[in-house]
Design a protein around this motif. Structure first.
Motif, mmCIF file in Angstrom:
data_model
loop_
_atom_site.group_PDB
_atom_site.id
_atom_site.type_symbol
_atom_site.label_atom_id
_atom_site.label_comp_id
_atom_site.label_asym_id
_atom_site.label_seq_id
_atom_site.Cartn_x
_atom_site.Cartn_y
_atom_site.Cartn_z
ATOM 1 N N GLU A 3 0.832 -1.202 0.000
ATOM 2 C CA GLU A 3 0.000 0.000 0.000
ATOM 3 C C GLU A 3 0.873 1.261 0.000
ATOM 4 O O GLU A 3 0.571 2.240 -0.685
ATOM 5 C CB GLU A 3 -0.921 0.018 1.216
ATOM 6 N N PHE A 4 1.951 1.216 0.768
ATOM 7 C CA PHE A 4 2.871 2.352 0.830
ATOM 8 C C PHE A 4 3.504 2.609 -0.532
ATOM 9 O O PHE A 4 3.585 3.759 -0.977
ATOM 10 C CB PHE A 4 3.946 2.084 1.883
ATOM 11 N N GLU A 5 3.951 1.540 -1.204
ATOM 12 C CA GLU A 5 4.589 1.683 -2.521
ATOM 13 C C GLU A 5 3.604 2.254 -3.538
ATOM 14 O O GLU A 5 3.967 3.118 -4.339
ATOM 15 C CB GLU A 5 5.134 0.343 -3.004
ATOM 16 N N VAL A 6 2.360 1.779 -3.514
ATOM 17 C CA VAL A 6 1.340 2.286 -4.446
ATOM 18 C C VAL A 6 1.128 3.775 -4.214
ATOM 19 O O VAL A 6 1.087 4.569 -5.166
ATOM 20 C CB VAL A 6 0.016 1.505 -4.292
ATOM 21 N N GLN A 7 0.997 4.173 -2.959
ATOM 22 C CA GLN A 7 0.778 5.588 -2.652
ATOM 23 C C GLN A 7 2.000 6.435 -3.007
ATOM 24 O O GLN A 7 1.860 7.576 -3.459
ATOM 25 C CB GLN A 7 0.411 5.766 -1.175
ATOM 26 N N SER A 8 3.197 5.889 -2.845
ATOM 27 C CA SER A 8 4.419 6.612 -3.217
ATOM 28 C C SER A 8 4.467 6.858 -4.721
ATOM 29 O O SER A 8 4.822 7.957 -5.168
ATOM 30 C CB SER A 8 5.666 5.831 -2.788
ATOM 31 N N LEU A 9 4.107 5.833 -5.505
ATOM 32 C CA LEU A 9 4.074 5.990 -6.957
ATOM 33 C C LEU A 9 3.021 7.013 -7.380
ATOM 34 O O LEU A 9 3.264 7.853 -8.253
ATOM 35 C CB LEU A 9 3.810 4.649 -7.636
ATOM 36 N N LEU A 10 1.857 6.944 -6.747
ATOM 37 C CA LEU A 10 0.793 7.890 -7.048
ATOM 38 C C LEU A 10 1.229 9.315 -6.718
ATOM 39 O O LEU A 10 0.995 10.249 -7.499
ATOM 40 C CB LEU A 10 -0.471 7.517 -6.268
ATOM 41 N N LEU A 11 1.883 9.483 -5.599
ATOM 42 C CA LEU A 11 2.372 10.801 -5.203
ATOM 43 C C LEU A 11 3.427 11.315 -6.186
ATOM 44 O O LEU A 11 3.414 12.493 -6.560
ATOM 45 C CB LEU A 11 2.944 10.752 -3.787
ATOM 46 N N ALA A 62 4.811 15.084 -10.471
ATOM 47 C CA ALA A 62 5.274 15.356 -11.833
ATOM 48 C C ALA A 62 4.229 16.151 -12.615
ATOM 49 O O ALA A 62 4.561 17.079 -13.355
ATOM 50 C CB ALA A 62 5.617 14.055 -12.546
ATOM 51 N N LYS A 63 2.961 15.783 -12.447
ATOM 52 C CA LYS A 63 1.878 16.488 -13.139
ATOM 53 C C LYS A 63 1.776 17.931 -12.644
ATOM 54 O O LYS A 63 1.617 18.862 -13.444
ATOM 55 C CB LYS A 63 0.550 15.746 -12.912
ATOM 56 N N VAL A 64 1.879 18.148 -11.343
ATOM 57 C CA VAL A 64 1.830 19.502 -10.782
ATOM 58 C C VAL A 64 3.004 20.324 -11.313
ATOM 59 O O VAL A 64 2.835 21.490 -11.705
ATOM 60 C CB VAL A 64 1.820 19.460 -9.233
ATOM 61 N N ASP A 65 4.200 19.735 -11.354
ATOM 62 C CA ASP A 65 5.368 20.440 -11.885
ATOM 63 C C ASP A 65 5.151 20.849 -13.341
ATOM 64 O O ASP A 65 5.472 21.973 -13.733
ATOM 65 C CB ASP A 65 6.625 19.579 -11.758
#
Length: 85
Positions: A51-59, A64-67
């Motif tokens: 779950e942590f890895e999935v959320q890290s990838l999503l973040l 990247a999108k915000v940048d």
């Protein structure tokens, strides 16, 4: 998160600290330590590594999108300012 085997190993270590004269209580203490540790960890509301890895990838994707959007806004503002001059 710790799995059942990790909890059992920790409980075994705690039980091994019991003096040898209390060998009869050793198994009971080990089971009690194991149950108490498992309950305590459940109350912490921890997430799994997956779950942590999935959320890290999503973040990371969101960042990247915000940048990219910030860069596009800056380009549009610069373009608008150049046209205004």
């Amino acid at each position: 998160m710790m799995d059942r085997q990790d909890i059992d190993q920790l409980a075994l270590r705690l039980a091994s600290l019991v003096p040898p004269g209390l060998a009869q209580a050793h198994q009971d203490l080990r089971a009690n330590f194991s149950d108490v540790l498992a309950q305590g960890l459940r109350r912490l509301d921890l997430v799994t590594r997956e779950e942590f890895e999935v959320q890290s990838l999503l973040l990371a994707r969101t960042r990247a999108k915000v940048d990219e959007l910030e860069r596009r806004v800056a380009d549009l503002e610069a373009s608008a300012a150049a046209r205004g001059n």
